[in-house]
Design a protein around this motif. Structure first.
Motif, short mmCIF file in Angstrom:
data_model
loop_
_atom_site.label_atom_id
_atom_site.label_comp_id
_atom_site.label_asym_id
_atom_site.label_seq_id
_atom_site.Cartn_x
_atom_site.Cartn_y
_atom_site.Cartn_z
N THR A 287 1.63 7.87 6.03
CA THR A 287 0.84 7.17 6.00
C THR A 287 0.17 5.81 6.79
O THR A 287 0.32 5.56 7.69
CB THR A 287 1.22 6.21 4.37
OG1 THR A 287 1.93 7.13 3.35
CG2 THR A 287 -0.21 5.86 3.92
N GLU B 197 -5.70 10.27 -0.48
CA GLU B 197 -6.78 9.54 -0.22
C GLU B 197 -7.50 8.04 -0.45
O GLU B 197 -8.44 8.75 -1.70
CB GLU B 197 -7.79 10.20 0.56
CG GLU B 197 -8.62 9.81 2.07
CD GLU B 197 -9.49 10.68 2.66
OE1 GLU B 197 -10.67 10.24 3.70
OE2 GLU B 197 -8.90 11.93 2.18
N VAL C 166 0.86 4.32 -2.80
CA VAL C 166 0.51 5.78 -2.29
C VAL C 166 1.70 6.05 -3.33
O VAL C 166 1.48 7.49 -3.25
CB VAL C 166 0.89 5.31 -1.17
CG1 VAL C 166 0.62 7.47 -0.69
CG2 VAL C 166 -0.50 5.07 -0.79
N LEU D 156 -3.10 3.93 7.34
CA LEU D 156 -3.77 2.39 6.41
C LEU D 156 -4.38 1.76 7.89
O LEU D 156 -4.38 1.48 8.77
CB LEU D 156 -2.88 1.46 6.19
CG LEU D 156 -3.85 -0.30 5.33
CD1 LEU D 156 -4.76 0.21 4.52
CD2 LEU D 156 -2.74 -1.28 5.54
N HIS E 67 1.09 -1.50 0.50
CA HIS E 67 0.27 0.09 -0.16
C HIS E 67 0.39 1.55 -0.62
O HIS E 67 0.65 2.32 -0.58
CB HIS E 67 -0.72 -0.07 1.15
CG HIS E 67 -0.15 0.22 2.96
ND1 HIS E 67 1.05 -0.98 3.05
CD2 HIS E 67 0.09 1.11 3.49
CE1 HIS E 67 0.66 -0.32 3.89
NE2 HIS E 67 0.75 0.63 4.84
N ILE F 279 -6.70 4.48 3.02
CA ILE F 279 -5.42 4.90 3.19
C ILE F 279 -5.31 6.72 3.02
O ILE F 279 -5.98 6.86 2.41
CB ILE F 279 -5.07 4.31 1.84
CG1 ILE F 279 -4.88 2.60 2.12
CG2 ILE F 279 -3.50 4.69 1.94
CD1 ILE F 279 -3.89 2.23 0.74
N SER G 79 -2.74 9.95 3.35
CA SER G 79 -1.65 10.23 3.59
C SER G 79 -1.45 11.77 3.21
O SER G 79 -1.74 12.47 2.61
CB SER G 79 -1.08 9.84 1.49
OG SER G 79 0.43 10.17 2.05
#
Length: 559
Positions: free
Chosen positions: A175, A14, A7, A177, A3, A160, A162
């Protein structure tokens, strides 16, 4: 991790991805709490993302993201790469609250849904692999596949966020999760217990009876691991009506009598903490109802002493969940394969509206936001929009505060409708209808099961003035749990409607087969006869017949 790589590669500000099997029952399971508002998702697959890339690269980035997620989760997310499968909401999609300082919010957001996507273990396994200990240790170790997919509702969610891209005002770093698995399961009822009053007692349950496994300790990589058990506010009220007495934490005959009311229910394990959460306040911000939350620390348990949280009922108790102010429903009107209408109805829950602040005032207005996406072959006529309040037609300008529509374009983009309605708080019912025509598809555009019909994704109905959150009462040191922190955040109350099944004009797919079969038969007969005539030798046949006749004459004369 995968992930983090996605990103950075796709510059995601998002993103949220959900796989859902079943539909959340808002009337029975509630709709005015953080769990249902944030985790109740539409059937199938839903994906939305906000990118921090130039405007001309957003669509290509979305396409690449769908392909990456499709391979990662073993699903058909790549079908969303087509411009006919995704849209760009402007302001109605409240599930994506993040905004940019220097970039417009709507132009960076992409939303897509696959309502017919089937959910199976092939989608759950990649989701579990994102956990630090996967399903080998910690809370995820109790996830038994047959128990999960045998329930009424199952939804796995991946969110997610960031701070690497976008706003500099964000206090969050790195980030984040968030993985959420929402289940609605039925306890295994083997024996029905009758009470002296003639009513049935709720079946007892525990983690071991629901999943066939018990929690044997935390994941070694987890900073904290807790199990939370909530007694909802309406349940607390019903327990109070039974004449119980508030108790304190303590042992009783090897178990723990609930700290809410004695003699009604029994907890199988003594909780480590007890929290009081306020769900809603009255117009004067006074305490109106509260729920009890029990906290169990998984660090205290191991394989020798596993955690098996459960409840045993002693008396029959019936209660209802905290519902949203309105029940939403959507259905089709009309008949035939040429045209029809889409209707969205809102039916008030009077008991809930009385608990909404300022609802008793005559000028109270409830804001309702509707977000609806329709495929390109459903040609909606937005000028036919009609609104009914308590069965009476109302001028559109009197009810709609804000509207944004994007008509569909054949084989290019779907239709998008965003509405902001203002209806009186004392409204009993409201309805919205809009007409549409059904388009025609090319024969190669039909799916294999075309006669089943075509799915319209669920509509999203939000109530911006209402926030589903818990207010913690008591010791603030108990707020260290990330889940409790999420409960205290402002979550807009929102509902997803049903997925509509629209029948379209479908050609007779057997006709090509019939035509091919008949044509081949005619051609075979024609060319077979033609070749027979062309290859026949007339002279040799006559000589063969003459010789045969002479042979028969000689045989006759010899006799």
């Amino acid at each position: 991790m995968s992930h983090v790589w996605q990103v950075q590669k796709f510059r995601i500000r998002e993103m949220e991805l959900s796989f859902t099997q079943g539909r959340w029952n808002y009337e029975r399971w509630g709709g005015f709490d953080p769990i249902s508002s944030a985790n109740a998702k539409p059937p199938g697959v839903e994906l939305w993302a906000i990118f921090d890339v130039p405007q001309d690269e957003i669509d290509s980035t979305w396409s690449n993201l769908t392909h990456a997620l499709s391979g990662l989760f073993c699903s058909s997310i790549n079908f969303m790469e087509s411009s006919t499968a995704y849209s760009s909401p402007s302001w109605s999609f409240l599930s994506a609250p993040a905004k940019f300082e220097d970039l417009t919010y709507s132009s960076r957001l992409r939303y897509g849904a696959l309502p017919r996507e089937a959910v199976c273990t092939e989608n759950l396994t990649p989701w579990l692999k994102l956990l630090p200990c996967r399903d080998k240790a910690g809370l995820a170790s109790i996830l038994d596949r047959p128990s999960i997919y045998g329930g009424y509702y199952h939804s796995q969610r991946l969110h997610i966020t960031s701070a690497e891209f976008g706003s500099k005002a964000m206090t969050m770093e790195g980030t984040v999760l968030q993985q959420t698995l929402t289940l609605v399961l039925q306890p295994d009822v083997q024996i029905s217990l009758n009470h002296s009053g003639g009513r049935l007692i709720h079946p007892s349950w525990s983690l071991g009876s629901l999943f066939g496994r018990r929690v044997t300790g935390p994941c070694v990589l987890a900073k904290s691991s807790n199990v939370l058990l909530e007694l909802e506010s309406y349940l607390v009220e019903e327990l109070g009506k039974l004449g119980g007495e508030m108790l304190t934490l303590g042992n009783s005959d090897g178990g723990y009598e609930s700290s809410v009311f004695n003699g009604v229910l029994k907890l199988s394990v003594v909780p480590d903490e007890q929290l009081k959460l306020v769900k809603n306040l009255d117009s004067r911000n006074n305490l109106q109802s509260f729920s009890i939350l029990y906290k169990y620390s998984v660090e205290k348990y191991s394989k020798l002493e596993p955690l098996d949280v459960g409840i045993s009922w002693k008396l029959p108790v019936f209660w209802r969940c905290l519902e949203a102010p309105f029940h939403a429903s959507r259905f089709l009107m009309g008949s035939g394969n040429a045209r029809g209408s889409i209707a969205i109805t809102l039916r008030s829950v009077s008991e809930i509206l009385q608990e909404v602040p300022l609802s008793n005032q005559p000028d109270c207005v409830m804001r309702v936001v509707i977000f609806q996406v329709v495929p390109w072959y459903i040609k909606v006529y937005f000028h036919t929009l009609q609104i009914y309040v308590d069965g009476e037609p109302k001028p559109v300008s009197d009810v709609i505060q804000k509207i944004h529509v994007s008509p569909s374009e054949d084989r290019v983009s779907p239709g998008l409708m965003e509405l902001a309605l203002a209806i009186p708080c004392n409204t009993e019912s409201a309805a919205l209808t809009i007409e549409f025509d059904k388009g025609f598809l090319h024969i190669d555009e039909y799916p294999p099961d075309a006669n089943q019909g075509f799915d319209l994704p669920s509509a999203l109905i939000s109530f911006p003035d209402l926030q589903a959150r818990y207010y913690h009462v008591g010791d603030e040191t108990s707020n260290g749990s990330p889940l409790l922190s999420k409960f205290q955040e402002n979550n807009p109350v929102q509902l997803y409607t049903e997925v509509l099944l629209v029948p379209l004009a479908t050609p007779d797919f057997s006709m090509p087969y019939n035509v091919i079969t008949l044509t081949c038969t005619v051609l075979a007969l024609y060319f077979g006869s033609l070749l027979n005539v062309m290859r026949r030798r007339i002279g040799e046949e006559e000589r063969f017949l003459n010789s045969k006749v002479k042979k028969h004459i000689l045989n006759f004369c010899s006799i």
